[in-house]
Design a protein around this motif. Structure first.
Motif, short mmCIF file in Angstrom:
data_model
loop_
_atom_site.label_atom_id
_atom_site.label_comp_id
_atom_site.label_asym_id
_atom_site.label_seq_id
_atom_site.Cartn_x
_atom_site.Cartn_y
_atom_site.Cartn_z
N LEU A 311 0.68 -20.97 -52.00
CA LEU A 311 0.11 -21.52 -50.91
C LEU A 311 1.15 -21.94 -50.18
O LEU A 311 1.18 -23.03 -49.65
N THR A 312 1.70 -20.72 -49.72
CA THR A 312 2.85 -21.02 -48.63
C THR A 312 2.47 -20.76 -47.27
O THR A 312 3.45 -20.74 -46.31
N GLY A 313 1.41 -20.86 -46.95
CA GLY A 313 0.88 -20.68 -45.29
C GLY A 313 0.52 -19.08 -45.21
O GLY A 313 0.20 -18.35 -46.13
N PHE A 314 0.17 -18.76 -44.03
CA PHE A 314 -0.31 -17.44 -43.41
C PHE A 314 0.42 -17.07 -42.20
O PHE A 314 1.08 -17.75 -41.82
N ARG A 315 0.27 -15.81 -41.96
CA ARG A 315 0.96 -14.97 -40.90
C ARG A 315 -0.17 -14.26 -39.91
O ARG A 315 -1.12 -13.81 -40.82
N PRO A 316 0.14 -14.09 -38.74
CA PRO A 316 -0.95 -13.30 -38.23
C PRO A 316 -0.69 -11.59 -38.05
O PRO A 316 0.42 -11.14 -38.63
N ASP A 317 -1.84 -11.00 -38.13
CA ASP A 317 -1.77 -9.41 -38.32
C ASP A 317 -1.77 -8.95 -36.88
O ASP A 317 -2.78 -9.20 -36.21
N LEU A 318 -0.60 -8.46 -36.36
CA LEU A 318 -0.51 -8.10 -35.04
C LEU A 318 -0.48 -6.56 -34.91
O LEU A 318 -0.21 -6.04 -33.81
N THR A 319 -0.80 -5.91 -36.11
CA THR A 319 -0.64 -4.33 -36.22
C THR A 319 -1.44 -3.64 -35.27
O THR A 319 -1.16 -2.71 -34.22
N PHE A 320 -2.76 -4.27 -34.98
CA PHE A 320 -3.90 -3.88 -34.07
C PHE A 320 -3.63 -3.88 -32.59
O PHE A 320 -4.36 -3.31 -31.90
N LEU A 321 -2.53 -4.75 -32.21
CA LEU A 321 -2.37 -5.24 -31.06
C LEU A 321 -1.04 -4.47 -30.49
O LEU A 321 -0.35 -4.84 -29.48
N ASP A 322 -0.64 -3.68 -31.25
CA ASP A 322 0.56 -2.89 -31.38
C ASP A 322 1.01 -2.28 -29.56
O ASP A 322 2.09 -1.83 -29.22
N GLU A 323 -0.28 -1.76 -28.97
CA GLU A 323 -0.13 -1.00 -27.81
C GLU A 323 -0.14 -2.07 -26.61
O GLU A 323 -0.42 -1.54 -25.59
N LEU A 324 -0.13 -3.13 -26.90
CA LEU A 324 -0.38 -4.22 -25.91
C LEU A 324 1.12 -5.07 -25.65
O LEU A 324 1.95 -5.17 -26.38
N ARG A 325 1.31 -5.59 -24.61
CA ARG A 325 2.73 -6.24 -24.05
C ARG A 325 2.39 -7.75 -24.36
O ARG A 325 1.87 -8.34 -23.62
N LEU A 326 2.59 -8.39 -25.66
CA LEU A 326 2.55 -9.73 -25.97
C LEU A 326 3.76 -10.35 -25.82
O LEU A 326 4.92 -9.78 -26.05
N LEU A 332 7.99 -17.96 -34.56
CA LEU A 332 6.71 -18.21 -35.15
C LEU A 332 5.58 -17.00 -35.00
O LEU A 332 4.49 -17.46 -35.49
N GLN A 333 5.92 -16.18 -34.00
CA GLN A 333 4.85 -15.30 -33.74
C GLN A 333 3.64 -15.93 -33.16
O GLN A 333 2.56 -15.24 -32.87
N ALA A 334 4.10 -16.91 -32.19
CA ALA A 334 2.97 -17.62 -31.55
C ALA A 334 3.48 -17.22 -29.99
O ALA A 334 4.28 -17.08 -29.66
N PRO A 335 2.58 -17.32 -29.11
CA PRO A 335 2.79 -17.22 -27.86
C PRO A 335 3.84 -18.12 -27.22
O PRO A 335 4.01 -19.34 -27.83
N VAL A 336 4.76 -17.39 -26.58
CA VAL A 336 6.13 -18.08 -26.19
C VAL A 336 6.02 -19.60 -25.65
O VAL A 336 6.78 -20.58 -26.03
N ALA A 337 5.02 -19.73 -24.85
CA ALA A 337 4.86 -21.14 -24.19
C ALA A 337 4.44 -22.07 -25.11
O ALA A 337 4.42 -23.24 -25.14
N GLU A 359 -0.50 -21.71 -21.58
CA GLU A 359 0.29 -21.60 -22.89
C GLU A 359 -0.10 -20.33 -23.60
O GLU A 359 0.67 -19.87 -24.45
N LEU A 360 -1.38 -19.71 -23.47
CA LEU A 360 -1.99 -18.77 -24.20
C LEU A 360 -1.88 -17.44 -23.46
O LEU A 360 -2.32 -16.27 -24.19
N SER A 361 -1.15 -17.29 -22.41
CA SER A 361 -1.20 -16.06 -21.65
C SER A 361 0.09 -15.18 -22.03
O SER A 361 0.92 -15.67 -22.75
N HIS A 362 -0.16 -13.99 -21.91
CA HIS A 362 0.87 -13.03 -22.38
C HIS A 362 1.20 -12.04 -21.26
O HIS A 362 0.52 -11.98 -20.08
N PRO A 363 2.40 -11.38 -21.15
CA PRO A 363 2.74 -10.45 -20.25
C PRO A 363 1.72 -9.41 -19.82
O PRO A 363 1.32 -9.10 -18.75
N GLU A 364 0.63 -9.10 -20.68
CA GLU A 364 -0.42 -8.23 -20.55
C GLU A 364 -1.46 -9.01 -20.24
O GLU A 364 -2.25 -9.90 -21.11
N GLU A 365 -1.97 -9.28 -18.94
CA GLU A 365 -3.12 -9.88 -18.54
C GLU A 365 -4.57 -9.67 -19.16
O GLU A 365 -4.72 -8.46 -19.27
N GLY A 366 -5.07 -10.69 -19.62
CA GLY A 366 -6.46 -10.45 -20.00
C GLY A 366 -6.76 -10.44 -21.54
O GLY A 366 -7.67 -10.15 -22.29
#
Length: 459
Positions: A311-326, A332-337, A359-366
């Motif tokens: 029970l050491t925590g969780f991490r995000p699955d970012l693989t299906f967002l690989d073509e976006l500019r996050l 932390l793999q959390a939004p920079v802000a 704080e939740l926005s990314h270089p890729e708008e939307g």
């Protein structure tokens, strides 16, 4: 596709959990069409997997206002605001009715396998922001489909990607080979098969958060039951024990969360669990009887155990967002802000500042990561946080920027002062006369709802 046509497209919401369904409710309230894509067979599929665990937040803090508004005309009866639901209660009494109220706006068994811009991979700049998003979906029967969207709200959470036992962030040597004796969830000891795996056995619990507290409390209860004689827990901590190890106790503004840590403390004090501190798992081996032996990075070998609960925590699955500019924090793999506000290396006393679309926005708008996924690898997420996140994000999508930027959220403090808390180096305040930490000494164990303590809330 021109801007006007793009605005007529739905907003795709990934995940029909508490935060995703709340996002859909807010979109509906603003007259924007949502399309919720849920990989599981039911709404709240991840929540249902911990149906046996009681939240440490009451009903009043796990129901979104826009969702409640949507449910009101359906004849839905709001639960007792002061009661603490289990995950099963939350799913059956709130998430399923909410998904039903949204109707065909929720598609089940629809796993998102990719998100991109129409005709643009992540390299292409030309006319990028004018293009709608394309969301690739694979259904349980193997069918594939693509949807166009004006925006994407990813509320898929982190439940499907638990962190491993290995302290390096990688699986320990032998961890995969020992999968038959290792689980990554709080055990449901009301399930006869699960109970039989732990009753009278020695179980290692690796972790130091709310889930680990819950597992220790459950195993302590089993040890005191008629069929649990001989049950023993071995609590593996990567850092030492201080006054803050068991949470804030009476100083926690969520009493049930404070009680949860006290239940873990009672398990240790009453001899149902032995704590091993400063132990970072390097390998998991089998002895001659097939039991598991945990080996630390420092060479320590622990006595054999029958089961391991990681029970050491969780991490995000970012693989299906690989073509976006996050724009994600490298740790932390959390939004920079957002990352500095939630970083457990720096964060103090459980206070999360109000945050929203900015704080939740990314270089890729939307594209927006919300809910537990927005926290990346950071712990201690509350449903209230997710609800305020999606309220702000949806307001921004609707063009109501004043509302989007007016973020007001006061979360209950943990009563634990932290910072530099991921390693086992002692902090100066741990030697304080109050028993360690900057908070009050832990009071006696609180009994809540007939169990040692309710367990964690998540969004």
């Amino acid at each position: 596709m021109n801007a006007t046509a793009t605005e007529q497209l739905p907003v795709v919401v990934i995940g029909a959990g508490p935060t995703g369904l709340a996002a859909a409710a807010h979109l509906t309230d603003r007259g924007i069409e949502p399309l919720v894509l849920e990989a599981g067979p039911t709404a709240g599929a991840a929540v249902r997997e911990w149906a046996h665990v009681r939240l440490f937040s009451p009903w009043s803090e796990v129901i979104d206002p826009a969702a409640e508004k949507l449910l009101a005309p359906t004849g839905w009866v709001k639960p007792d605001e002061k009661a603490y639901p289990t995950g099963g209660d939350w799913a059956a009494g709130y998430l399923r009715p909410l998904a039903d109220a949204l109707g065909d706006k929720v598609r089940l068994g629809a796993r998102v396998t990719g998100v991109s811009r129409a005709g643009r991979d992540r390299i292409v700049d030309a006319d990028r922001e004018a293009q709608p998003f394309v969301v690739h979906v694979t259904y349980a029967d193997g069918r594939e489909e693509r949807f166009s969207a004006r925006a994407v709200i990813d509320a898929s959470g982190t439940w499907s990607t638990p962190s491993p036992a290995g302290a390096s962030g990688l699986p320990a040597l032998g961890e995969k080979a020992a999968a038959d004796r290792i689980s990554y969830r709080v055990p449901d000891l009301k399930d006869p098969a699960v109970r039989a795996r732990h009753a009278g056995k020695r179980t290692a619990v690796i972790g130091s958060g709310a889930s680990a507290f819950t597992a220790l409390a459950y195993l302590a209860d089993l040890a005191e039951a008629e069929d649990g004689a001989g049950t023993k827990a071995l609590w593996i901590l990567r850092r030492g024990i201080s006054g803050s190890t068991f949470g804030g106790g009476a100083s926690d503004q969520l009493p049930a969360r404070g009680a949860l840590g006290l239940a873990a403390k009672a398990a240790v004090d009453q001899g149902h669990a032995d704590a091993v501190t400063g132990f970072r798992t390097e390998a998991i081996e089998r002895d001659g009887d097939g039991r598991l032996v945990l080996v630390g990075e420092d060479g320590r070998r622990l006595d054999p155990v029958d089961e391991v609960v990681v029970l050491t925590g969780f991490r995000p699955d970012l693989t299906f967002l690989d073509e976006l500019r996050l724009g994600l924090d490298e740790r932390l793999q959390a939004p920079v802000a957002l990352a500095p506000l939630i970083d457990p290396n720096q964060h103090s006393c459980g206070t999360i500042y109000p945050h929203g679309v900015k704080e939740l926005s990314h270089p890729e708008e939307g594209i927006y990561l919300v809910g537990m996924k927005s926290y990346g690898r950071a712990p201690t997420f509350l449903a209230l946080t997710g609800y305020e996140q999606v309220r702000s994000v949806v307001a921004s999508i609707a063009g109501d920027h004043a509302s989007a930027e007016s973020v007001e959220l006061v979360l209950p403090e943990t009563g634990v002062c932290g910072g530099a808390g991921l390693f086992d180096q002692p902090r100066a305040d741990e030697n304080a006369t109050n028993g360690g930490g900057c908070c009050a000494p832990a009071p006696a164990l609180i009994q809540l709802g007939g169990t040692a303590a309710p367990a964690p809330s998540c969004g």
